[in-house]
Design a protein around this motif. Structure first.
Motif, PDB file in Angstrom:
ATOM      1  N   CYS A   1       0.876  -1.166   0.000  1.00  0.00           N
ATOM      2  CA  CYS A   1       0.000   0.000   0.000  1.00  0.00           C
ATOM      3  C   CYS A   1       0.915   1.219   0.000  1.00  0.00           C
ATOM      4  CB  CYS A   1      -0.965   0.018   1.183  1.00  0.00           C
ATOM      5  SG  CYS A   1      -0.219  -0.280   2.791  1.00  0.00           S
ATOM      6  N   ALA A   2       0.587   2.201  -0.814  1.00  0.00           N
ATOM      7  CA  ALA A   2       1.446   3.369  -0.998  1.00  0.00           C
ATOM      8  C   ALA A   2       0.939   4.542  -0.177  1.00  0.00           C
ATOM      9  CB  ALA A   2       1.519   3.744  -2.476  1.00  0.00           C
ATOM     10  N   VAL A   3       1.857   5.437   0.167  1.00  0.00           N
ATOM     11  CA  VAL A   3       1.486   6.617   0.938  1.00  0.00           C
ATOM     12  C   VAL A   3       2.301   7.806   0.459  1.00  0.00           C
ATOM     13  CG1 VAL A   3       3.167   6.111   2.771  1.00  0.00           C
ATOM     14  CG2 VAL A   3       1.180   7.545   3.265  1.00  0.00           C
ATOM     15  N   THR A   4       1.651   8.942   0.365  1.00  0.00           N
ATOM     16  CA  THR A   4       2.297  10.200  -0.005  1.00  0.00           C
ATOM     17  C   THR A   4       2.008  11.225   1.069  1.00  0.00           C
ATOM     18  OG1 THR A   4       2.018   9.719  -2.373  1.00  0.00           O
ATOM     19  CG2 THR A   4       2.465  12.016  -1.752  1.00  0.00           C
ATOM     20  N   VAL A   5       3.034  11.941   1.502  1.00  0.00           N
ATOM     21  CA  VAL A   5       2.860  12.996   2.501  1.00  0.00           C
ATOM     22  C   VAL A   5       2.864  14.344   1.782  1.00  0.00           C
ATOM     23  CG1 VAL A   5       3.805  14.121   4.539  1.00  0.00           C
ATOM     24  CG2 VAL A   5       3.926  11.629   4.311  1.00  0.00           C
ATOM     25  N   ASP A   6       1.787  15.074   1.942  1.00  0.00           N
ATOM     26  CA  ASP A   6       1.683  16.451   1.448  1.00  0.00           C
ATOM     27  C   ASP A   6       2.030  17.377   2.605  1.00  0.00           C
ATOM     28  OD1 ASP A   6       1.061  18.935   0.470  1.00  0.00           O
ATOM     29  OD2 ASP A   6      -1.056  18.501   0.061  1.00  0.00           O
ATOM     30  N   HIS A   7       3.212  17.981   2.518  1.00  0.00           N
ATOM     31  CA  HIS A   7       3.647  18.864   3.603  1.00  0.00           C
ATOM     32  C   HIS A   7       2.934  20.218   3.576  1.00  0.00           C
ATOM     33  CE1 HIS A   7       7.035  16.026   3.037  1.00  0.00           C
ATOM     34  NE2 HIS A   7       7.138  16.118   4.349  1.00  0.00           N
ATOM     35  N   ARG A   8       2.169  20.457   2.516  1.00  0.00           N
ATOM     36  CA  ARG A   8       1.415  21.705   2.358  1.00  0.00           C
ATOM     37  C   ARG A   8       2.354  22.922   2.347  1.00  0.00           C
ATOM     38  NH1 ARG A   8      -3.215  21.779   6.666  1.00  0.00           N
ATOM     39  NH2 ARG A   8      -4.084  23.358   5.250  1.00  0.00           N
ATOM     40  N   LEU A   9       3.536  22.702   1.777  1.00  0.00           N
ATOM     41  CA  LEU A   9       4.510  23.787   1.655  1.00  0.00           C
ATOM     42  C   LEU A   9       4.564  24.341   0.244  1.00  0.00           C
ATOM     43  CD1 LEU A   9       7.448  22.214   3.713  1.00  0.00           C
ATOM     44  CD2 LEU A   9       5.893  24.035   4.440  1.00  0.00           C
ATOM     45  N   ARG A  10       4.034  23.563  -0.731  1.00  0.00           N
ATOM     46  CA  ARG A  10       3.990  24.014  -2.124  1.00  0.00           C
ATOM     47  C   ARG A  10       2.579  23.824  -2.668  1.00  0.00           C
ATOM     48  NH1 ARG A  10       6.299  21.035  -5.655  1.00  0.00           N
ATOM     49  NH2 ARG A  10       6.515  19.152  -4.377  1.00  0.00           N
ATOM     50  N   PRO A  11       2.028  24.783  -3.398  1.00  0.00           N
ATOM     51  CA  PRO A  11       0.643  24.660  -3.871  1.00  0.00           C
ATOM     52  C   PRO A  11       0.430  23.493  -4.819  1.00  0.00           C
ATOM     53  CG  PRO A  11       1.742  26.583  -4.843  1.00  0.00           C
ATOM     54  CD  PRO A  11       2.631  26.089  -3.765  1.00  0.00           C
ATOM     55  N   GLU A  12       1.479  23.093  -5.556  1.00  0.00           N
ATOM     56  CA  GLU A  12       1.321  22.001  -6.514  1.00  0.00           C
ATOM     57  C   GLU A  12       1.405  20.620  -5.879  1.00  0.00           C
ATOM     58  OE1 GLU A  12       5.629  23.581  -6.930  1.00  0.00           O
ATOM     59  OE2 GLU A  12       3.634  24.316  -6.403  1.00  0.00           O
TER      60      GLU A  12
ATOM     61  N   TRP B   1       0.414  17.300   6.431  1.00  0.00           N
ATOM     62  CA  TRP B   1       1.041  17.907   7.607  1.00  0.00           C
ATOM     63  C   TRP B   1       0.235  19.150   7.973  1.00  0.00           C
ATOM     64  CZ3 TRP B   1       6.271  20.959   7.693  1.00  0.00           C
ATOM     65  CH2 TRP B   1       6.628  21.215   9.031  1.00  0.00           C
ATOM     66  N   ALA B   2      -0.548  19.040   9.034  1.00  0.00           N
ATOM     67  CA  ALA B   2      -1.466  20.130   9.398  1.00  0.00           C
ATOM     68  C   ALA B   2      -0.727  21.430   9.667  1.00  0.00           C
ATOM     69  CB  ALA B   2      -2.286  19.722  10.618  1.00  0.00           C
ATOM     70  N   ASP B   3       0.489  21.345  10.226  1.00  0.00           N
ATOM     71  CA  ASP B   3       1.228  22.546  10.584  1.00  0.00           C
ATOM     72  C   ASP B   3       2.054  23.098   9.432  1.00  0.00           C
ATOM     73  OD1 ASP B   3       0.246  22.395  13.149  1.00  0.00           O
ATOM     74  OD2 ASP B   3       1.955  21.248  13.909  1.00  0.00           O
TER      75      ASP B   3
ATOM     76  N   ALA C   1       9.988  19.298   8.767  1.00  0.00           N
ATOM     77  CA  ALA C   1       9.159  18.600   7.788  1.00  0.00           C
ATOM     78  C   ALA C   1       9.480  17.107   7.764  1.00  0.00           C
ATOM     79  CB  ALA C   1       9.364  19.203   6.404  1.00  0.00           C
ATOM     80  N   ARG C   2      10.774  16.786   7.872  1.00  0.00           N
ATOM     81  CA  ARG C   2      11.183  15.380   7.884  1.00  0.00           C
ATOM     82  C   ARG C   2      10.615  14.664   9.105  1.00  0.00           C
ATOM     83  NH1 ARG C   2      15.085  12.262  10.261  1.00  0.00           N
ATOM     84  NH2 ARG C   2      16.044  10.628   8.983  1.00  0.00           N
TER      85      ARG C   2
ATOM     86  N   ARG D   1       6.687  10.837  11.372  1.00  0.00           N
ATOM     87  CA  ARG D   1       5.672  10.618  12.399  1.00  0.00           C
ATOM     88  C   ARG D   1       4.324  10.270  11.757  1.00  0.00           C
ATOM     89  NH1 ARG D   1       5.572  11.651  17.713  1.00  0.00           N
ATOM     90  NH2 ARG D   1       7.536  12.811  17.569  1.00  0.00           N
ATOM     91  N   LEU D   2       3.959  11.016  10.714  1.00  0.00           N
ATOM     92  CA  LEU D   2       2.707  10.735  10.016  1.00  0.00           C
ATOM     93  C   LEU D   2       2.712   9.334   9.409  1.00  0.00           C
ATOM     94  CD1 LEU D   2       2.169  14.163   8.218  1.00  0.00           C
ATOM     95  CD2 LEU D   2       0.608  13.158   9.883  1.00  0.00           C
ATOM     96  N   MET D   3       3.828   8.968   8.772  1.00  0.00           N
ATOM     97  CA  MET D   3       3.889   7.651   8.142  1.00  0.00           C
ATOM     98  C   MET D   3       3.890   6.532   9.172  1.00  0.00           C
ATOM     99  SD  MET D   3       6.282   8.022   4.722  1.00  0.00           S
ATOM    100  CE  MET D   3       7.786   8.521   5.561  1.00  0.00           C
ATOM    101  N   ALA D   4       4.541   6.747  10.312  1.00  0.00           N
ATOM    102  CA  ALA D   4       4.542   5.713  11.353  1.00  0.00           C
ATOM    103  C   ALA D   4       3.130   5.498  11.895  1.00  0.00           C
ATOM    104  CB  ALA D   4       5.496   6.103  12.474  1.00  0.00           C
TER     105      ALA D   4
END
Length: 413
Positions: free
Chosen positions: A45-56, A80-82, A97-98, A103-106
């Motif tokens: 199962c794949a997971v992507t973290v959107d850090h919400r630091l770039r609009p794209e 990443w809410a923050d 961010a790292r 933490r989110l992935m764990a």
């Protein structure tokens, strides 16, 4: 068949279902594609973290979702809410961010029930990291290659592509007619890794190839592992974990040469908090000097460190514990404690704190210092403390520290 080493390492993974961290870049996209070819897609199962630091970033995450769907692999996006506020605060943005990403992935891995998460780090990443840390005058630990398996927040993260070059992974994708995302930050000279890549191009022109640098870093990794085991043996004789605090024999610590003593002290801090990296070397050196000078009470890296006639104690700083987000029973609180018991609506786990101690007239019977008692886990319903299993262990609730005892943990950290 291309990438035979990667395929073999994937085949050698333990049984069970694995997560794959996919940013959309070439390394992680190739890892997911090869893993889907080598293992049954149902095992992934794949997971992507959107850090919400770039609009794209949101659109890129959806592109990865479509790619995974085409392979028959489920996909989740974590945010990443923050992230949107991170640029406005002080500190190392990349490091924060790292930490948030892992933490989110764990947390996601535990919810998904996967046995580990696959990362797309390559030999190029090893060489780049070596150059970056060389510029920071790192020692053995910093220059050693990243480990094939690392535990973050109690979850194993595997790096099966460490011996592969990025060009080979891109060649695999191109040969399959697949595309990847080029992160614009990879070309931004404000970032250390971009400058490290530029430095590697110059070194390659001079005859020092990234493969050679990665091999040297791997040799340093072997030396680092040997030192970890020696320090773990030392800690077995001179340190122990007691109810979430690390207790160290002060004279034995001071008898060690400076570097091993700093490693033990930094490891004791990280073991208590679960933070991946030690504090700055200068801060750690100042703490060790203060401990050598006599009775000490200091805070560093989210910990309270004390020295008295009984030795050195490293425990969670109460204020940091009280600031940690409450969690339901059975979840990991403050990256330290798991509390189980007969849950009811409205119950949560958070620090006992001063408010909890005021509701426990007999907490001193546990024999713990006040700070350690305050930073321990409590079961709360609203403003009422229901249980404090580390202070009053005979009730229906039980608590377990989320890591091995310090001496055993030190062997792999």
């Amino acid at each position: 068949m291309a990438l035979e080493g990667l395929r073999q390492r994937l085949t050698d993974l333990p049984q069970g279902r694995f997560g794959v961290a996919v940013s959309g870049g070439s390394d992680s996209m190739a890892l997911l594609h090869v893993a889907a070819e080598t293992l049954a897609p149902a095992r992934l199962c794949a997971v992507t973290v959107d850090h919400r630091l770039r609009p794209e970033a949101a659109d890129e995450a959806q592109m990865v979702a479509r790619f995974a769907e085409g392979l028959g692999v489920s996909h989740d996006v974590l945010s990443w809410a923050d992230g949107p506020f991170a640029r406005e605060t002080s500190g190392n943005l990349s490091e924060r961010a790292r930490e948030a990403r892992y933490r989110l992935m764990a947390d996601w891995a535990r919810e998904r029930g996967v046995v580990g998460v696959l990362l797309g780090h390559t030999a190029d990443d090893v060489a780049e990291t070596f150059v970056m840390r060389l510029g920071r005058r790192a020692g053995l630990k910093g220059l050693a290659a990243m480990a094939p398996v690392t535990h973050f927040h109690g979850v194993p993260f595997h790096r099966p592509a460490l011996d592969e070059r990025r060009a080979a992974l891109r060649g695999h994708l191109s040969g399959a007619g697949l595309h990847w995302i080029e992160d614009p930050s990879n070309r931004d000279p404000r970032y250390d890794r971009t400058r490290a890549r530029d430095a590697l191009r110059h070194l390659s022109a001079a005859g020092l190839d990234p493969d050679d640098i990665a091999a040297a870093a791997t040799h340093l990794r072997a030396a680092e592992i040997g030192l970890q085991h020696l320090l773990s043996d030392w800690a077995t004789r001179h340190a122990r974990t007691h109810r979430g605090a690390n207790l160290i024999d002060a004279p034995a610590l001071f008898d060690l040469p400076s570097d091993p003593a700093l490693r033990v002290l930094g490891g004791a801090l990280r073991h208590v908090t679960g933070v991946a990296h030690p504090p700055r070397a200068a801060d750690l050196s100042r703490l060790l000097a203060a401990l050598r000078s006599g009775d000490t009470r200091a805070t560093l890296h989210g910990c309270l460190v004390t020295r008295d006639r009984t030795g050195i104690a490293v425990l969670r700083e109460p204020a940091m514990a009280e600031a940690s987000v409450p969690v339901p029973l059975g979840a990991t609180w403050d990256d330290r404690w798991i509390v189980i018991g007969p849950g009811e609506s409205g119950m949560s786990v958070k620090a006992v704190g001063a408010a909890g101690l005021s509701q426990l007239g007999n907490w001193r019977e546990a024999g713990l210092p006040r700070a350690q008692a305050m930073s321990g886990p409590g079961v709360w319903r609203g403003e009422t403390l229901i249980a404090a299993p580390e202070l009053l262990p005979d009730g229906p609730f039980a608590s377990k520290f989320a890591r091995d005892d310090f001496p055993a943990w030190l062997a792999s950290h």
